[in-house]
Motif scaffolding. Structure first.
Motif, PDB file in Angstrom:
ATOM      1  N   TYR A  81       7.006  -8.658   2.625  1.00  0.00           N
ATOM      2  CA  TYR A  81       8.145  -7.741   2.759  1.00  0.00           C
ATOM      3  C   TYR A  81       7.933  -6.488   1.908  1.00  0.00           C
ATOM      4  CZ  TYR A  81      12.892  -5.895   2.401  1.00  0.00           C
ATOM      5  OH  TYR A  81      13.990  -5.062   2.418  1.00  0.00           O
ATOM      6  N   ILE A  82       7.498  -6.690   0.658  1.00  0.00           N
ATOM      7  CA  ILE A  82       7.304  -5.548  -0.239  1.00  0.00           C
ATOM      8  C   ILE A  82       6.163  -4.659   0.257  1.00  0.00           C
ATOM      9  CG2 ILE A  82       6.644  -4.879  -2.587  1.00  0.00           C
ATOM     10  CD1 ILE A  82       8.077  -7.375  -3.601  1.00  0.00           C
ATOM     11  N   SER A  83       5.072  -5.285   0.716  1.00  0.00           N
ATOM     12  CA  SER A  83       3.922  -4.504   1.176  1.00  0.00           C
ATOM     13  C   SER A  83       4.219  -3.730   2.450  1.00  0.00           C
ATOM     14  CB  SER A  83       2.720  -5.420   1.405  1.00  0.00           C
ATOM     15  OG  SER A  83       2.995  -6.372   2.425  1.00  0.00           O
ATOM     16  N   CYS A  84       5.259  -4.135   3.184  1.00  0.00           N
ATOM     17  CA  CYS A  84       5.618  -3.437   4.427  1.00  0.00           C
ATOM     18  C   CYS A  84       6.617  -2.303   4.194  1.00  0.00           C
ATOM     19  CB  CYS A  84       6.206  -4.423   5.441  1.00  0.00           C
ATOM     20  SG  CYS A  84       4.984  -5.556   6.140  1.00  0.00           S
ATOM     21  N   GLU A 130      -0.089   0.759  10.236  1.00  0.00           N
ATOM     22  CA  GLU A 130      -0.120  -0.528   9.538  1.00  0.00           C
ATOM     23  C   GLU A 130      -1.304  -1.381   9.953  1.00  0.00           C
ATOM     24  OE1 GLU A 130       3.101  -4.070   8.410  1.00  0.00           O
ATOM     25  OE2 GLU A 130       3.605  -2.496   9.856  1.00  0.00           O
ATOM     26  N   ASN A 131      -1.727  -1.283  11.215  1.00  0.00           N
ATOM     27  CA  ASN A 131      -2.834  -2.100  11.708  1.00  0.00           C
ATOM     28  C   ASN A 131      -4.189  -1.427  11.561  1.00  0.00           C
ATOM     29  OD1 ASN A 131      -1.084  -4.183  12.540  1.00  0.00           O
ATOM     30  ND2 ASN A 131      -0.637  -3.114  14.449  1.00  0.00           N
ATOM     31  N   SER A 132      -4.207  -0.203  11.054  1.00  0.00           N
ATOM     32  CA  SER A 132      -5.473   0.495  10.842  1.00  0.00           C
ATOM     33  C   SER A 132      -6.185  -0.089   9.616  1.00  0.00           C
ATOM     34  CB  SER A 132      -5.217   1.988  10.632  1.00  0.00           C
ATOM     35  OG  SER A 132      -4.508   2.203   9.423  1.00  0.00           O
ATOM     36  N   PRO A 133      -7.494   0.113   9.489  1.00  0.00           N
ATOM     37  CA  PRO A 133      -8.218  -0.385   8.295  1.00  0.00           C
ATOM     38  C   PRO A 133      -7.622   0.126   6.992  1.00  0.00           C
ATOM     39  CG  PRO A 133      -9.774   0.284   9.992  1.00  0.00           C
ATOM     40  CD  PRO A 133      -8.417   0.706  10.483  1.00  0.00           C
ATOM     41  N   PHE A 134      -7.243   1.404   6.975  1.00  0.00           N
ATOM     42  CA  PHE A 134      -6.638   1.953   5.757  1.00  0.00           C
ATOM     43  C   PHE A 134      -5.295   1.294   5.480  1.00  0.00           C
ATOM     44  CE2 PHE A 134      -3.733   5.054   3.791  1.00  0.00           C
ATOM     45  CZ  PHE A 134      -4.379   5.236   2.582  1.00  0.00           C
ATOM     46  N   GLY A 135      -4.516   1.033   6.538  1.00  0.00           N
ATOM     47  CA  GLY A 135      -3.218   0.388   6.366  1.00  0.00           C
ATOM     48  C   GLY A 135      -3.351  -1.014   5.818  1.00  0.00           C
ATOM     49  N   ARG A 136      -4.334  -1.775   6.329  1.00  0.00           N
ATOM     50  CA  ARG A 136      -4.561  -3.130   5.818  1.00  0.00           C
ATOM     51  C   ARG A 136      -5.032  -3.095   4.364  1.00  0.00           C
ATOM     52  NH1 ARG A 136      -6.599  -3.876  11.169  1.00  0.00           N
ATOM     53  NH2 ARG A 136      -8.738  -3.513  10.473  1.00  0.00           N
ATOM     54  N   PHE A 137      -5.884  -2.112   4.052  1.00  0.00           N
ATOM     55  CA  PHE A 137      -6.342  -1.964   2.664  1.00  0.00           C
ATOM     56  C   PHE A 137      -5.167  -1.633   1.742  1.00  0.00           C
ATOM     57  CE2 PHE A 137      -7.665   1.027  -0.684  1.00  0.00           C
ATOM     58  CZ  PHE A 137      -8.506   0.209  -1.416  1.00  0.00           C
ATOM     59  N   LEU A 138      -4.291  -0.750   2.217  1.00  0.00           N
ATOM     60  CA  LEU A 138      -3.128  -0.353   1.416  1.00  0.00           C
ATOM     61  C   LEU A 138      -2.198  -1.537   1.185  1.00  0.00           C
ATOM     62  CD1 LEU A 138      -2.129   2.278   0.135  1.00  0.00           C
ATOM     63  CD2 LEU A 138      -0.701   2.645   2.146  1.00  0.00           C
ATOM     64  N   GLY A 195      -3.073  -4.665   1.109  1.00  0.00           N
ATOM     65  CA  GLY A 195      -3.729  -5.530   0.126  1.00  0.00           C
ATOM     66  C   GLY A 195      -3.554  -5.024  -1.294  1.00  0.00           C
ATOM     67  N   CYS A 196      -3.632  -3.702  -1.462  1.00  0.00           N
ATOM     68  CA  CYS A 196      -3.430  -3.115  -2.799  1.00  0.00           C
ATOM     69  C   CYS A 196      -2.011  -3.360  -3.288  1.00  0.00           C
ATOM     70  CB  CYS A 196      -3.725  -1.619  -2.759  1.00  0.00           C
ATOM     71  SG  CYS A 196      -5.471  -1.217  -2.516  1.00  0.00           S
ATOM     72  N   PHE A 197      -1.041  -3.219  -2.403  1.00  0.00           N
ATOM     73  CA  PHE A 197       0.353  -3.470  -2.785  1.00  0.00           C
ATOM     74  C   PHE A 197       0.552  -4.926  -3.195  1.00  0.00           C
ATOM     75  CE2 PHE A 197       1.580   0.414  -0.290  1.00  0.00           C
ATOM     76  CZ  PHE A 197       2.169   1.079  -1.360  1.00  0.00           C
ATOM     77  N   ARG A 198      -0.064  -5.844  -2.450  1.00  0.00           N
ATOM     78  CA  ARG A 198       0.074  -7.265  -2.779  1.00  0.00           C
ATOM     79  C   ARG A 198      -0.520  -7.562  -4.154  1.00  0.00           C
ATOM     80  NH1 ARG A 198      -1.451  -8.100   2.904  1.00  0.00           N
ATOM     81  NH2 ARG A 198       0.369  -8.850   4.063  1.00  0.00           N
TER      82      ARG A 198
END
Length: 242
Positions: free
Chosen positions: A144-147, A164-172, A174-177
């Motif tokens: 929830y927080i990462s979204c 959100e589904n782009s490579p950069f979005g997934r990386f971002l 992961g960083c938030f988590r």
């Protein structure tokens, strides 16, 4: 919508009830529809019209329930609109009142819904275990927080799903988590009194490095002075020789 294997027991039971009710209403609806020659026309009896209203009120909830399972309905028909495999079940539900025009048997829809009910039933025990697992709820909070940043972008008019589904979005995400996990661990260590000893050790290590630096600096200055003197001597010799 979360995948069926990421749902709590409450969501699992809710979707089972929704799908079972939808299936019963759909069966009653099709029983009260008379199809004309070649199945191109359909005449709804008064009872079917009343059931149709109930089905319309449920369609969006049913679509959400079906979109969370990994089942592809068996549709072999060239007259239907082209849809990705994971959306074919939703397509069936959207076209429930026009299946005869698409030459799709109503039983195809009923079978698909019944298979989805089976998926949720098979996952019922696992969903109960998940609901009692505190780590599962932690992952829900992390998700929830990462979204949240992507929700802000969507509110600003950007394409959320694409970003959100782009490579950069997934990386971002992961960083938030990782940031949230580290923050929570620091807070826990602080309240448990473990952070102060760690802080003292870190400060001691930094002080040790500073002390070493103070000891090394005079030596470096001396070596630098010797090097400069050597360079000056070398330059003077070269000048005298010339």
């Amino acid at each position: 919508m979360p995948h069926y294997n990421r749902m709590t027991i409450f969501q699992n039971l809710q979707y089972i009830r929704i799908l079972k009710k939808f299936k019963k209403l759909a069966e009653r609806y099709f029983e009260n529809v008379d199809y004309g020659s070649y199945g191109l026309t359909a005449v709804e009896k008064p009872k079917a019209k009343a059931i149709r209203s109930q089905l319309n009120l449920m369609l969006e909830r049913v679509k959400r329930a079906l979109s969370s399972v990994d089942i592809i309905p068996d549709i072999c028909n060239n007259s239907r609109l082209t849809a990705p495999e994971h959306e074919e079940g939703v397509y069936l539900v959207d076209s429930i009142f026009n299946l005869h025009q698409l030459k799709i048997s109503p039983q195809t829809l009923l079978d698909y819904v019944e298979r989805a009910i089976g998926v949720y039933r098979d996952d019922k025990l696992k969903s109960l275990i998940r609901s009692l697992n505190p780590f599962f709820w932690m992952t829900i909070v992390l998700d929830y927080i990462s979204c949240l940043p992507f929700a802000v972008l969507a509110a600003l008019g950007f394409n959320r799903s694409k970003i959100e589904n782009s490579p950069f979005g997934r990386f971002l995400k992961g960083c938030f988590r990782v940031t949230v996990v580290v923050t929570v661990l620091v807070i826990i260590l602080y309240h448990q009194g473990y952070l102060y000893p760690i802080e003292q050790k870190v400060q001691g290590y930094i002080s040790h490095l500073e002390l070493k630096g103070q000891e090394v600096m005079p030596y470096l200055r001396l070596k630098t002075q010797e090097l400069m003197a050597h360079l000056q001597d070398s330059s003077q010799r070269i000048t005298l020789e010339n």
